[in-house]
Motif scaffolding. Sequence first.
Motif, short mmCIF file in Angstrom:
data_model
loop_
_atom_site.label_atom_id
_atom_site.label_comp_id
_atom_site.label_asym_id
_atom_site.label_seq_id
_atom_site.Cartn_x
_atom_site.Cartn_y
_atom_site.Cartn_z
N GLY A 143 49.23 48.91 37.19
CA GLY A 143 49.02 50.02 37.91
C GLY A 143 49.00 50.03 39.46
N VAL A 144 49.10 48.83 39.95
CA VAL A 144 49.34 48.55 41.16
C VAL A 144 50.73 48.50 41.79
CG1 VAL A 144 48.90 47.18 43.24
CG2 VAL A 144 46.98 47.35 41.75
N ARG A 145 51.09 49.52 42.57
CA ARG A 145 52.40 49.62 43.17
C ARG A 145 52.78 49.31 44.54
NH1 ARG A 145 52.52 50.03 38.44
NH2 ARG A 145 52.84 51.82 37.08
N ALA A 189 37.40 42.50 41.82
CA ALA A 189 37.98 41.21 42.08
C ALA A 189 37.71 41.19 43.77
CB ALA A 189 39.41 41.56 42.05
N GLN A 190 37.49 42.18 44.49
CA GLN A 190 37.09 42.23 46.13
C GLN A 190 35.82 41.44 45.86
OE1 GLN A 190 37.94 45.66 48.44
NE2 GLN A 190 39.88 45.94 46.89
N HIS A 191 34.82 42.02 45.16
CA HIS A 191 33.33 41.59 45.29
C HIS A 191 33.27 40.02 44.96
CE1 HIS A 191 30.69 44.97 46.03
NE2 HIS A 191 31.61 45.69 45.60
N ALA A 227 45.74 37.86 47.03
CA ALA A 227 46.76 38.99 47.13
C ALA A 227 47.64 39.02 45.88
CB ALA A 227 47.31 38.80 48.49
N GLY A 228 48.08 38.03 45.39
CA GLY A 228 49.00 38.11 44.33
C GLY A 228 48.22 38.56 43.03
N THR A 229 47.02 38.38 42.81
CA THR A 229 46.28 38.66 41.82
C THR A 229 45.95 40.00 41.80
OG1 THR A 229 44.92 36.66 41.37
CG2 THR A 229 43.90 38.54 40.54
N MET A 230 45.75 40.60 43.02
CA MET A 230 45.52 42.07 43.35
C MET A 230 46.89 42.89 43.01
SD MET A 230 42.39 42.62 44.10
CE MET A 230 41.99 44.03 45.20
#
Length: 114
Positions: free
Chosen positions: A79-81, A33-35, A71-74
Amino acid sequence: NRVAYEAKSYCVANLSYVYNHHERDLAERLMAAQHHRHELVVSTMHVHLDHEHCLESVILKGPTAAVRAFAGTMQAERGVRHGQVNLVTVETGDAHPGHGAHHHHGHLHLIPRS
């Protein structure tokens, strides 16, 4: 209207989140996603908190609406907390304050608003 304003505004931001690196393919999805949005991502810091958890802090810059959406997508990745985004709206310009305008080969100066 916030949406209309953000469509025209720029920002710098820090997106921080904790995630479990044992979550299936999560680290790879976050990096992909960052790439994919490399025009927004300035830098990423990765910290190992313990045997299972990592903290990432991603510095972003660009159109405010695009930064918020990224930011919302990430943060929505499974698993992201503990995700948090801190955003600073900036003015765009082609000059150093007090030094006049000069050409920058296509990049803008981002000046924090007072």
